[in-house]
Design a protein around this motif. Structure first.
Motif, PDB file in Angstrom:
ATOM      1  N   PHE A  13       0.799  -1.224   0.000  1.00 36.86           N
ATOM      2  CA  PHE A  13       0.000   0.000   0.000  1.00 36.86           C
ATOM      3  C   PHE A  13       0.834   1.279   0.000  1.00 36.86           C
ATOM      4  CE2 PHE A  13      -2.751  -3.295   1.549  1.00 36.86           C
ATOM      5  CZ  PHE A  13      -4.010  -2.961   1.091  1.00 36.86           C
ATOM      6  N   THR A  14       2.134   1.148   0.185  1.00 33.68           N
ATOM      7  CA  THR A  14       2.974   2.337   0.336  1.00 33.68           C
ATOM      8  C   THR A  14       2.875   3.276  -0.866  1.00 33.68           C
ATOM      9  OG1 THR A  14       4.525   1.051   1.689  1.00 33.68           O
ATOM     10  CG2 THR A  14       5.310   3.140   0.786  1.00 33.68           C
ATOM     11  N   GLY A  15       3.051   2.749  -2.049  1.00 27.30           N
ATOM     12  CA  GLY A  15       2.990   3.589  -3.248  1.00 27.30           C
ATOM     13  C   GLY A  15       1.612   4.135  -3.513  1.00 27.30           C
ATOM     14  N   VAL A  16       0.575   3.347  -3.223  1.00 29.36           N
ATOM     15  CA  VAL A  16      -0.805   3.773  -3.487  1.00 29.36           C
ATOM     16  C   VAL A  16      -1.205   4.923  -2.575  1.00 29.36           C
ATOM     17  CG1 VAL A  16      -3.223   3.035  -3.443  1.00 29.36           C
ATOM     18  CG2 VAL A  16      -1.462   1.510  -4.353  1.00 29.36           C
ATOM     19  N   PHE A  17      -0.948   4.788  -1.287  1.00 26.67           N
ATOM     20  CA  PHE A  17      -1.329   5.832  -0.328  1.00 26.67           C
ATOM     21  C   PHE A  17      -0.422   7.059  -0.428  1.00 26.67           C
ATOM     22  CE2 PHE A  17      -3.325   2.573   2.824  1.00 26.67           C
ATOM     23  CZ  PHE A  17      -4.430   2.482   1.993  1.00 26.67           C
ATOM     24  N   GLY A  18       0.748   6.886  -1.034  1.00 29.57           N
ATOM     25  CA  GLY A  18       1.688   8.007  -1.129  1.00 29.57           C
ATOM     26  C   GLY A  18       1.687   8.682  -2.476  1.00 29.57           C
ATOM     27  N   SER A  19       0.640   8.485  -3.271  1.00 27.08           N
ATOM     28  CA  SER A  19       0.595   9.051  -4.617  1.00 27.08           C
ATOM     29  C   SER A  19      -0.756   9.678  -4.919  1.00 27.08           C
ATOM     30  CB  SER A  19       0.861   7.953  -5.666  1.00 27.08           C
ATOM     31  OG  SER A  19       2.065   7.270  -5.417  1.00 27.08           O
ATOM     32  N   SER A  20      -0.748  10.620  -5.846  1.00 27.58           N
ATOM     33  CA  SER A  20      -1.947  11.155  -6.480  1.00 27.58           C
ATOM     34  C   SER A  20      -2.983  11.655  -5.468  1.00 27.58           C
ATOM     35  CB  SER A  20      -2.541  10.082  -7.404  1.00 27.58           C
ATOM     36  OG  SER A  20      -3.586  10.577  -8.196  1.00 27.58           O
ATOM     37  N   ILE A  21      -4.252  11.416  -5.765  1.00 27.62           N
ATOM     38  CA  ILE A  21      -5.358  11.939  -4.965  1.00 27.62           C
ATOM     39  C   ILE A  21      -5.339  11.386  -3.540  1.00 27.62           C
ATOM     40  CG2 ILE A  21      -7.880  11.965  -4.725  1.00 27.62           C
ATOM     41  CD1 ILE A  21      -6.877  13.870  -6.826  1.00 27.62           C
ATOM     42  N   LEU A  22      -4.963  10.118  -3.370  1.00 27.92           N
ATOM     43  CA  LEU A  22      -4.947   9.544  -2.026  1.00 27.92           C
ATOM     44  C   LEU A  22      -3.916  10.239  -1.142  1.00 27.92           C
ATOM     45  CD1 LEU A  22      -5.406   5.712  -2.650  1.00 27.92           C
ATOM     46  CD2 LEU A  22      -7.115   7.473  -2.230  1.00 27.92           C
TER      47      LEU A  22
END
Length: 237
Positions: A13-22
């Motif tokens: 989840f590191t990249g997902v939560f640390g990118s873009s709208i999130l």
């Protein structure tokens, strides 16, 4: 909103939560993300979280104890929580469900692996079982990411334009109309004249007609539901 994710692979989840709208949503303090490896809550000295199914059969089953204790731990700050089990047997996820979950203060996602969950997890601590489609994934992590993304973008102040989410495909019951931007003529392919007219009422009429046409062609099930809903609305007015 607080979002807790119970997973054996928090690094996913590191990249997902640390990118873009999130990432922007967290920076605006519209949401906070918390990752918990429920293996840390295993009472077994070997930290195992799965075991063979009673009655035999292929695969391993997630044990209840680590997940029960992990949920109790993350619930300390918010007793009123929606506990979401990612599961191919669950309710099919859609925009209406995203809008429903976006109204909550605390969401807990349980990401499974192996053959399945001990049934007592479903019966005692889960409020929602959700599937993102009629297929099987290696684990629940990717499904959780999809749902979290669709929910967080609906939180107040997250999107730059508050009307964006209201006009998304599925929010109105129809697929969204076509979009165009500059240049007006790209390699001989021209933007429809109506969009350049400045006549906003005509533009809205064109967009609705295009949404109807696109929905009828691509998702006749949605089109039929929309037409029936409009008929019912007209009868009651």
């Amino acid at each position: 909103m607080r979002i807790d994710v119970l997973t054996l692979f928090p690094e996913m989840f590191t990249g997902v939560f640390g990118s873009s709208i999130l990432k922007k949503a967290a920076e605006k303090e519209s949401v906070s993300y918390h990752l918990t490896n429920f293996r840390d809550f295993s009472a077994n000295k070997h930290k195992t979280v799965d075991d063979y199914p009673y009655g035999g059969g292929a695969g391993m089953v997630l044990k209840p104890q680590p997940i029960f204790d992990a949920v109790s731990h993350v619930r300390k700050e918010s007793v009123e929580s929606r506990v979401i089990l990612l599961c191919p047997q669950g309710e099919r996820f859609n925009q209406r469900k995203a809008e429903e979950l976006a109204k909550e203060d605390h969401l807990i996602f349980i990401c499974g692996h192996y053959e399945g969950y001990d049934e007592r997890i479903r019966e005692q601590i889960v409020t929602d079982e959700i599937s993102i489609g009629d297929f099987v994934l290696t684990g629940g992590e990717l499904a959780a990411m999809v749902i979290i993304d669709s929910v967080v973008r609906l939180l107040p102040g997250v999107l730059g334009n508050e009307h964006s989410a209201l006009e998304d495909s599925f929010s109105t019951g129809l697929l969204e109309h076509p979009h165009y931007t500059r240049p007006a003529d790209f390699r001989g392919m021209k933007v429809p004249d109506i969009l350049l007219s400045g006549n906003h009422s005509k533009i809205e009429e064109w967009r609705l007609n295009e949404s109807l046409k696109r929905t009828k062609d691509r998702r006749p099930d949605l089109y039929e539901n929309y037409i029936n809903a409009q008929k019912e609305k007209n009868r009651t007015e």
